[in-house]
Design a protein around this motif. Structure first.
Motif, PDB file in Angstrom:
ATOM      1  N   TYR A   1     -34.058 -77.341 -62.063  1.00  0.00           N
ATOM      2  CA  TYR A   1     -34.136 -77.670 -60.648  1.00  0.00           C
ATOM      3  C   TYR A   1     -32.800 -78.248 -60.183  1.00  0.00           C
ATOM      4  O   TYR A   1     -32.252 -79.154 -60.827  1.00  0.00           O
TER       5      TYR A   1
ATOM      6  N   THR B   1     -39.997 -78.598 -67.758  1.00  0.00           N
ATOM      7  CA  THR B   1     -40.741 -77.672 -68.601  1.00  0.00           C
ATOM      8  C   THR B   1     -42.217 -78.019 -68.509  1.00  0.00           C
ATOM      9  O   THR B   1     -42.604 -79.160 -68.791  1.00  0.00           O
TER      10      THR B   1
ATOM     11  N   THR C   1     -41.783 -73.939 -64.582  1.00  0.00           N
ATOM     12  CA  THR C   1     -40.723 -74.242 -65.538  1.00  0.00           C
ATOM     13  C   THR C   1     -39.403 -73.638 -65.087  1.00  0.00           C
ATOM     14  O   THR C   1     -39.312 -72.439 -64.824  1.00  0.00           O
ATOM     15  N   ALA C   2     -38.387 -74.491 -64.963  1.00  0.00           N
ATOM     16  CA  ALA C   2     -37.089 -74.044 -64.478  1.00  0.00           C
ATOM     17  C   ALA C   2     -36.112 -75.215 -64.495  1.00  0.00           C
ATOM     18  O   ALA C   2     -36.518 -76.367 -64.685  1.00  0.00           O
TER      19      ALA C   2
ATOM     20  N   ARG D   1     -34.549 -73.792 -57.669  1.00  0.00           N
ATOM     21  CA  ARG D   1     -34.819 -73.747 -59.104  1.00  0.00           C
ATOM     22  C   ARG D   1     -34.430 -72.393 -59.662  1.00  0.00           C
ATOM     23  O   ARG D   1     -34.391 -71.390 -58.940  1.00  0.00           O
ATOM     24  N   GLN D   2     -34.160 -72.405 -60.950  1.00  0.00           N
ATOM     25  CA  GLN D   2     -33.810 -71.162 -61.635  1.00  0.00           C
ATOM     26  C   GLN D   2     -34.494 -71.134 -62.988  1.00  0.00           C
ATOM     27  O   GLN D   2     -34.214 -71.969 -63.855  1.00  0.00           O
ATOM     28  N   ALA D   3     -35.398 -70.181 -63.129  1.00  0.00           N
ATOM     29  CA  ALA D   3     -36.095 -69.990 -64.393  1.00  0.00           C
ATOM     30  C   ALA D   3     -35.268 -69.067 -65.291  1.00  0.00           C
ATOM     31  O   ALA D   3     -34.437 -68.302 -64.792  1.00  0.00           O
TER      32      ALA D   3
ATOM     33  N   LYS E   1     -34.089 -65.368 -64.413  1.00  0.00           N
ATOM     34  CA  LYS E   1     -34.390 -65.113 -63.001  1.00  0.00           C
ATOM     35  C   LYS E   1     -33.294 -65.668 -62.114  1.00  0.00           C
ATOM     36  O   LYS E   1     -32.484 -66.497 -62.530  1.00  0.00           O
TER      37      LYS E   1
ATOM     38  N   ARG F   1     -31.776 -67.814 -58.875  1.00  0.00           N
ATOM     39  CA  ARG F   1     -32.087 -69.101 -58.267  1.00  0.00           C
ATOM     40  C   ARG F   1     -32.924 -68.876 -57.008  1.00  0.00           C
ATOM     41  O   ARG F   1     -32.636 -67.986 -56.207  1.00  0.00           O
TER      42      ARG F   1
END
Length: 123
Positions: A93, A120, A90-91, A37-39, A42, A44
Motif C-alpha cells: 500500500y 498480507t 494483500t498488496a 496498492r499493488q499486488a 499486478k 498499481r
C-alpha cells in the motif's frame, strides 16, 4: 519531501489494520491525498482519496464499505482504516499526495509517493 507510510503487517481474513502516512518537508494540509496498492504481478490501483479538508472521500468499488480514509492536517498525516480484510487485499500500500487542488483517482496525477507498506491477509 517525504511521505512515510507504516502500519502494515500480517492479518487474518476478517481482521483490520490501520495505515498511517506522515508527510514531512512540506505541508499537505491544503492538498488531496490518496492511497494506492499493488499486488504481486499486478498494476498499481487506486484504493481511496481524500480532499484537503477531509470533507470529500472517494473509494474503489472493491473496498467501499470496508475501508475508510481520513486525515489530520494538524499532524500532516493521512490514515487508511481497513476492516473486514480479504486475502485479495494483500498488496503493498502506497500513500500519495498531489500538488493540485482537485481530488483524482489516477496514480499518474499524484506528485509525491511514500515508500509503501506491505499488508498480507491470510485466509
Amino acid at each position: 519531501v517525504q511521505l512515510r507510510a507504516c502500519g502494515g503487517g500480517l492479518v487474518r481474513a476478517g481482521g483490520c489494520v490501520r495505515l498511517s502516512c506522515a508527510a514531512s518537508g512540506r505541508t499537505f494540509s491544503s492538498h488531496p491525498m490518496g492511497w494506492f496498492r499493488q499486488a504481486p504481478g499486478k498494476e498499481r490501483e487506486f484504493v481511496a482519496a481524500i480532499s484537503w479538508s477531509g470533507g470529500s472521500t472517494y473509494y474503489a468499488d472493491s473496498v467501499k464499505g470496508r475501508f475508510t480514509i481520513s486525515r489530520n492536517n494538524a499532524k500532516n498525516t493521512v490514515y487508511l482504516q481497513m476492516n473486514s480484510l480479504k486475502p485479495e487485499d494483500t498488496a503493498v500500500y502506497y500513500c500519495a499526495a498531489r500538488k493540485g487542488a482537485v481530488v483524482v483517482t489516477t496514480a499518474s496525477q499524484y506528485d509525491y509517493w511514500g515508500q509503501g507498506t506491505l499488508v498480507t491477509v491470510s485466509s
